[in-house]
Design an enzyme around this catalytic site. Structure first.
Site, PDB file in Angstrom:
ATOM      1  N   HIS A 118       2.159   3.163   8.237  1.00 47.81           N
ATOM      2  CA  HIS A 118       1.380   3.163   7.003  1.00 47.81           C
ATOM      3  C   HIS A 118       0.076   2.394   7.152  1.00 47.81           C
ATOM      4  O   HIS A 118      -0.952   2.794   6.605  1.00 47.81           O
ATOM      5  CB  HIS A 118       2.230   2.559   5.883  1.00 47.81           C
ATOM      6  CG  HIS A 118       1.515   2.478   4.569  1.00 47.81           C
ATOM      7  ND1 HIS A 118       1.203   3.594   3.829  1.00 47.81           N
ATOM      8  CD2 HIS A 118       1.033   1.414   3.870  1.00 47.81           C
ATOM      9  CE1 HIS A 118       0.573   3.230   2.720  1.00 47.81           C
ATOM     10  NE2 HIS A 118       0.448   1.913   2.736  1.00 47.81           N
TER      11      HIS A 118
ATOM     12  N   TYR B 260       0.050  -1.947  -9.489  1.00 51.45           N
ATOM     13  CA  TYR B 260       1.189  -1.033  -9.568  1.00 51.45           C
ATOM     14  C   TYR B 260       1.619  -0.796 -11.010  1.00 51.45           C
ATOM     15  O   TYR B 260       2.138   0.282 -11.331  1.00 51.45           O
ATOM     16  CB  TYR B 260       2.363  -1.591  -8.761  1.00 51.45           C
ATOM     17  CG  TYR B 260       2.155  -1.458  -7.274  1.00 51.45           C
ATOM     18  CD1 TYR B 260       2.432  -0.264  -6.621  1.00 51.45           C
ATOM     19  CD2 TYR B 260       1.666  -2.518  -6.527  1.00 51.45           C
ATOM     20  CE1 TYR B 260       2.232  -0.125  -5.257  1.00 51.45           C
ATOM     21  CE2 TYR B 260       1.461  -2.393  -5.160  1.00 51.45           C
ATOM     22  CZ  TYR B 260       1.742  -1.193  -4.535  1.00 51.45           C
ATOM     23  OH  TYR B 260       1.526  -1.060  -3.185  1.00 51.45           O
TER      24      TYR B 260
ATOM     25  N   ASP C   2      -4.299   2.934   1.344  1.00 52.20           N
ATOM     26  CA  ASP C   2      -3.272   2.530   0.389  1.00 52.20           C
ATOM     27  C   ASP C   2      -3.886   2.450  -1.010  1.00 52.20           C
ATOM     28  O   ASP C   2      -4.509   3.405  -1.464  1.00 52.20           O
ATOM     29  CB  ASP C   2      -2.645   1.210   0.849  1.00 52.20           C
ATOM     30  CG  ASP C   2      -1.435   0.788   0.026  1.00 52.20           C
ATOM     31  OD1 ASP C   2      -0.375   1.414   0.179  1.00 52.20           O
ATOM     32  OD2 ASP C   2      -1.564  -0.160  -0.773  1.00 52.20           O
TER      33      ASP C   2
END
Length: 297
Positions: free
Chosen positions: A271, A217, A114
């Protein structure tokens, strides 16, 4: 929340020891297991996780490697300087570079998932002399990601949260809702227990950590649209095909960005593949590393 802390302490006693490393005037919470004289295997975690997401891999590889996982800047027990500017990819790759040296190593086997995986790709491009092998899990090369994020509608829809997290402050409130219910919904898969979930909640619920983690982010679009370039390091990409956030198409056509690439797809894996299918992931890692050692000889 106390259960997570207890769980972490029990794991500390059985498998590793933890310490604080100073790098770039930051304190990083570092977890180590295995002989420090062995080759370094360094793990980079993703969102909304912490070092604990690598517990299965630490157990599997600590006999042959000096296994090190850490809370990245702004996460868990590590320092979290305020401000978006303190979470650029260059600063975070700089953390990785300095930590490797502080640990007494010159090179490593780098493993990322990730967000940690994006940093891993970037690090391998910037510091190729420090990465003997790179293992990425459910994270594409950033340049491949930026390709699909500009024209592939399914991936654009799946990436809604990236755009949502650009909003000031409201996403922090959303993540905290229902005692961090998002973590229950997204991370409870495979062999992940309720106690494991509490460990992740404990990490992200420390004062200010939701905000500092989301700053990753808030710099992501800059990372994705600034070219990373070709990664020449031999690389293994492990991909769970049931990822809710990253389309499996991202695991194809990556060779143009990484010529020495091997891809292993796990049908039905999600994921959080290193926790969802840990035994299979560990088998694929070991098989790849043994093969690479043989080829090197």
């Amino acid at each position: 929340m106390c259960r997570s802390l207890l769980s972490a302490r029990i794991f500390h006693q059985k498998y590793y020891y933890c310490s604080i490393s100073m790098i770039q005037n930051l304190k990083l919470h570092v977890v180590e297991s295995g002989d420090a004289k062995n080759p370094l295997m360094l793990f980079l975690h993703g969102f909304p996780e912490c070092w604990y997401s690598w517990r299965h891999q630490i157990r599997a590889f600590n006999k042959d490697y000096h296994c090190v996982a850490f809370d990245m800047r702004g996460v868990g027990e590590s320092d979290g300087p305020p401000g978006k500017r303190n979470y650029t990819s260059d600063l975070i790759t700089g953390d990785v570079c300095e930590l490797i040296q502080v640990l007494g190593h010159e090179t490593c086997i780098l493993v990322g998932h990730d967000w940690g995986g994006l940093i891993g790709w970037k690090f391998a491009a910037q510091y190729p002399q420090m990465v003997e092998r790179y293992i990425a899990m459910n994270i594409p090369h950033p340049d491949r990601f930026s390709e699909l994020l500009t024209f592939h509608l399914p991936q654009i829809i799946m990436s809604w949260y990236i755009f949502f997290f650009q909003i000031p402050w409201f996403p922090e409130r959303a993540v905290k809702m229902g005692d961090y219910n998002m973590i229950d919904e997204e991370c409870k898969h495979g062999e992940t227990t309720d106690e494991d979930i509490q460990a992740f909640k404990y990490s992200i619920s420390k004062p200010g950590r939701t905000h500092t983690f989301l700053n990753y982010y808030r710099n992501e679009l800059t990372l994705l649209f600034n070219k990373t370039g070709v990664v020449k390091t031999p690389t293994l990409l492990i991909w769970g095909t049931a990822d809710n956030y990253l389309h499996t198409k991202l695991s194809y056509d990556t060779e143009k960005f990484c010529p020495s690439l091997k891809v292993e797809r796990i049908e039905g894996g999600n994921h959080f593949i290193q926790q969802d299918k840990p035994d299979l992931v560990n088998q694929l890692m070991r098989k790849y590393l043994e093969r690479e050692i043989t080829l090197k000889i």
